[in-house]
Design a protein around this motif. Structure first.
Motif, mmCIF file in Angstrom:
data_model
loop_
_atom_site.group_PDB
_atom_site.id
_atom_site.type_symbol
_atom_site.label_atom_id
_atom_site.label_comp_id
_atom_site.label_asym_id
_atom_site.label_seq_id
_atom_site.Cartn_x
_atom_site.Cartn_y
_atom_site.Cartn_z
ATOM 1 N N TRP A 117 -6.095 14.655 -5.578
ATOM 2 C CA TRP A 117 -7.371 14.972 -4.929
ATOM 3 C C TRP A 117 -8.194 13.733 -4.587
ATOM 4 O O TRP A 117 -9.303 13.851 -4.049
ATOM 5 C CB TRP A 117 -8.200 15.880 -5.833
ATOM 6 N N ALA A 118 -7.678 12.542 -4.884
ATOM 7 C CA ALA A 118 -8.437 11.308 -4.651
ATOM 8 C C ALA A 118 -8.917 11.151 -3.207
ATOM 9 O O ALA A 118 -10.053 10.694 -2.992
ATOM 10 C CB ALA A 118 -7.605 10.100 -5.068
ATOM 11 N N PRO A 119 -8.126 11.504 -2.187
ATOM 12 C CA PRO A 119 -8.625 11.344 -0.806
ATOM 13 C C PRO A 119 -9.928 12.091 -0.530
ATOM 14 O O PRO A 119 -10.677 11.706 0.376
ATOM 15 C CB PRO A 119 -7.469 11.913 0.033
ATOM 16 N N MET A 120 -10.209 13.129 -1.303
ATOM 17 C CA MET A 120 -11.450 13.875 -1.094
ATOM 18 C C MET A 120 -12.680 13.024 -1.415
ATOM 19 O O MET A 120 -13.786 13.300 -0.935
ATOM 20 C CB MET A 120 -11.451 15.135 -1.966
ATOM 21 N N ALA A 121 -12.501 11.971 -2.228
ATOM 22 C CA ALA A 121 -13.621 11.103 -2.604
ATOM 23 C C ALA A 121 -13.661 9.826 -1.783
ATOM 24 O O ALA A 121 -14.468 8.929 -2.064
ATOM 25 C CB ALA A 121 -13.534 10.760 -4.094
ATOM 26 N N ALA A 122 -12.825 9.729 -0.748
ATOM 27 C CA ALA A 122 -12.751 8.500 0.051
ATOM 28 C C ALA A 122 -14.089 8.153 0.700
ATOM 29 O O ALA A 122 -14.426 6.981 0.874
ATOM 30 C CB ALA A 122 -11.665 8.640 1.109
ATOM 31 N N ALA A 123 -14.865 9.174 1.054
ATOM 32 C CA ALA A 123 -16.141 8.932 1.742
ATOM 33 C C ALA A 123 -17.230 8.431 0.803
ATOM 34 O O ALA A 123 -18.217 7.850 1.270
ATOM 35 C CB ALA A 123 -16.605 10.211 2.441
ATOM 36 N N VAL A 124 -17.064 8.608 -0.490
ATOM 37 C CA VAL A 124 -18.123 8.227 -1.430
ATOM 38 C C VAL A 124 -17.721 7.095 -2.374
ATOM 39 O O VAL A 124 -18.565 6.587 -3.114
ATOM 40 C CB VAL A 124 -18.572 9.441 -2.268
ATOM 41 N N THR A 125 -16.463 6.695 -2.355
ATOM 42 C CA THR A 125 -16.052 5.618 -3.244
ATOM 43 C C THR A 125 -16.694 4.301 -2.823
ATOM 44 O O THR A 125 -16.821 4.018 -1.626
ATOM 45 C CB THR A 125 -14.513 5.461 -3.258
ATOM 46 N N PRO A 126 -17.133 3.481 -3.771
ATOM 47 C CA PRO A 126 -17.750 2.196 -3.419
ATOM 48 C C PRO A 126 -16.739 1.117 -3.042
ATOM 49 O O PRO A 126 -17.138 0.018 -2.641
ATOM 50 C CB PRO A 126 -18.499 1.822 -4.705
ATOM 51 N N PHE A 127 -15.453 1.428 -3.158
ATOM 52 C CA PHE A 127 -14.417 0.437 -2.872
ATOM 53 C C PHE A 127 -13.918 0.573 -1.436
ATOM 54 O O PHE A 127 -13.524 1.662 -1.022
ATOM 55 C CB PHE A 127 -13.247 0.593 -3.845
ATOM 56 N N PRO A 128 -13.918 -0.519 -0.664
ATOM 57 C CA PRO A 128 -13.414 -0.474 0.713
ATOM 58 C C PRO A 128 -11.931 -0.110 0.742
ATOM 59 O O PRO A 128 -11.213 -0.303 -0.247
ATOM 60 C CB PRO A 128 -13.640 -1.903 1.219
ATOM 61 N N PRO A 129 -11.440 0.398 1.867
ATOM 62 C CA PRO A 129 -10.029 0.788 1.965
ATOM 63 C C PRO A 129 -9.057 -0.347 1.645
ATOM 64 O O PRO A 129 -7.965 -0.102 1.118
ATOM 65 C CB PRO A 129 -9.897 1.218 3.434
ATOM 66 N N GLY A 130 -9.455 -1.590 1.946
ATOM 67 C CA GLY A 130 -8.558 -2.705 1.673
ATOM 68 C C GLY A 130 -8.496 -3.121 0.215
ATOM 69 O O GLY A 130 -7.726 -4.021 -0.136
ATOM 70 N N TRP A 131 -9.286 -2.486 -0.609
ATOM 71 C CA TRP A 131 -9.325 -2.832 -2.031
ATOM 72 C C TRP A 131 -8.491 -1.874 -2.872
ATOM 73 O O TRP A 131 -8.850 -1.537 -3.995
ATOM 74 C CB TRP A 131 -10.771 -2.808 -2.524
ATOM 75 N N ARG A 132 -7.391 -1.451 -2.361
ATOM 76 C CA ARG A 132 -6.566 -0.477 -3.070
ATOM 77 C C ARG A 132 -6.165 -0.965 -4.461
ATOM 78 O O ARG A 132 -6.264 -0.209 -5.446
ATOM 79 C CB ARG A 132 -5.311 -0.153 -2.250
ATOM 80 N N LEU A 133 -5.725 -2.220 -4.571
ATOM 81 C CA LEU A 133 -5.285 -2.729 -5.876
ATOM 82 C C LEU A 133 -6.446 -2.790 -6.864
ATOM 83 O O LEU A 133 -6.276 -2.497 -8.054
ATOM 84 C CB LEU A 133 -4.641 -4.109 -5.701
ATOM 85 N N VAL A 134 -7.631 -3.164 -6.357
ATOM 86 C CA VAL A 134 -8.810 -3.175 -7.221
ATOM 87 C C VAL A 134 -9.128 -1.752 -7.673
ATOM 88 O O VAL A 134 -9.439 -1.506 -8.842
ATOM 89 C CB VAL A 134 -10.023 -3.791 -6.488
ATOM 90 N N GLY A 135 -9.036 -0.820 -6.736
ATOM 91 C CA GLY A 135 -9.283 0.575 -7.069
ATOM 92 C C GLY A 135 -8.313 1.091 -8.114
ATOM 93 O O GLY A 135 -8.705 1.828 -9.031
ATOM 94 N N LEU A 136 -7.051 0.698 -7.989
ATOM 95 C CA LEU A 136 -6.057 1.121 -8.978
ATOM 96 C C LEU A 136 -6.370 0.544 -10.350
ATOM 97 O O LEU A 136 -6.222 1.221 -11.374
ATOM 98 C CB LEU A 136 -4.657 0.687 -8.534
ATOM 99 N N ALA A 137 -6.807 -0.720 -10.372
ATOM 100 C CA ALA A 137 -7.152 -1.353 -11.646
ATOM 101 C C ALA A 137 -8.344 -0.647 -12.289
ATOM 102 O O ALA A 137 -8.340 -0.365 -13.491
ATOM 103 C CB ALA A 137 -7.460 -2.832 -11.432
ATOM 104 N N VAL A 138 -9.365 -0.365 -11.479
ATOM 105 C CA VAL A 138 -10.538 0.343 -11.993
ATOM 106 C C VAL A 138 -10.137 1.732 -12.487
ATOM 107 O O VAL A 138 -10.579 2.191 -13.540
ATOM 108 C CB VAL A 138 -11.628 0.448 -10.913
ATOM 109 N N GLY A 139 -9.280 2.395 -11.706
ATOM 110 C CA GLY A 139 -8.818 3.719 -12.097
ATOM 111 C C GLY A 139 -8.065 3.698 -13.410
ATOM 112 O O GLY A 139 -8.254 4.579 -14.262
ATOM 113 N N ALA A 140 -7.222 2.685 -13.612
ATOM 114 C CA ALA A 140 -6.444 2.584 -14.846
ATOM 115 C C ALA A 140 -7.348 2.333 -16.051
ATOM 116 O O ALA A 140 -7.176 2.938 -17.115
ATOM 117 C CB ALA A 140 -5.408 1.472 -14.713
ATOM 118 N N ILE A 141 -8.332 1.428 -15.873
ATOM 119 C CA ILE A 141 -9.254 1.129 -16.973
ATOM 120 C C ILE A 141 -10.093 2.364 -17.319
ATOM 121 O O ILE A 141 -10.295 2.696 -18.490
ATOM 122 C CB ILE A 141 -10.161 -0.058 -16.602
#
Length: 202
Positions: A117-141
């Motif tokens: 369901w993560a794509p449903m939050a794409a409009a509100v996430t503070p991470f730009p689309p190019g920050w996928r690896l950062v987003g994954l790291a934040v998600g893991a933590i």
């Protein structure tokens, strides 16, 4: 009927940590909403699950979290009362390991739902689309924090459900083994919370 050990404030402090679980899962969701997958879906999911589950699971299985701690400070083993050491003994029962195994199994299912369901939050996430690896790291933590704030509170609730007769016959955990058998986070101190009224009266 109120049990004698229900007056222990550290039990309730860590039980209340369950309230942080939705927040941590929300941060995980926002992290996974950053950009499109850069690795196969199964690999991203597995990596996040392993990073978020394995360290907390290993801690609770081998050296349970010492609940007589808050943030970066922990009570010295020698200042714990017999009742507090009885509580620690309950965290070393085989049923504690059962809880440690069930909790991550449930969270792994929740993680998959969040990932899908993560794509449903794409409009509100503070991470730009190019920050996928950062987003994954934040998600893991954040998922690791979710595991911590589920594992510790439910293990506390299991202790709170212990019959009074069982608690009364439980041997206090040996002072000299607390440091080696439990995860004791932070600086050891002699006091964290102010004495309770009953202790002051005594």
């Amino acid at each position: 009927m109120k049990k004698s050990f229900w007056s222990e404030p550290y039990l309730w402090i860590h039980a209340s940590g369950l309230a942080v679980l939705p927040l941590a899962l929300g941060v995980c969701w926002l992290g996974l909403a950053a950009g499109d997958p850069v690795f196969p879906v199964w690999l991203e999911y597995l990596a996040i699950a392993l990073v978020g589950i394995v360290p907390i699971f290993a801690m609770q299985w081998f050296r349970p979290f010492n609940i007589f701690s808050i943030l970066l400070i922990c009570l010295r083993p020698e200042v714990l009362s017999e009742e507090q050491r009885r509580i620690l003994s309950l965290f070393k029962l085989p049923s504690h390991r059962l809880v440690a195994a069930i909790a991550p199994a449930i969270l792994s299912i929740v993680l998959w739902k969040i990932y899908v369901w993560a794509p449903m939050a794409a409009a509100v996430t503070p991470f730009p689309p190019g920050w996928r690896l950062v987003g994954l790291a934040v998600g893991a933590i954040a998922f690791g924090a979710s595991n911590l704030f589920l594992q510790v509170p439910i293990s506390v609730f299991r202790v709170l459900l212990t019959p009074e007769t069982t608690f009364a016959t439980t041997a206090p955990y040996p002072v000299e083994q607390i440091r080696s058998d439990f995860t004791n986070p932070g600086l050891p101190v002699r006091q964290i919370l102010p004495p309770m009224k009953e202790e002051q009266s005594a």
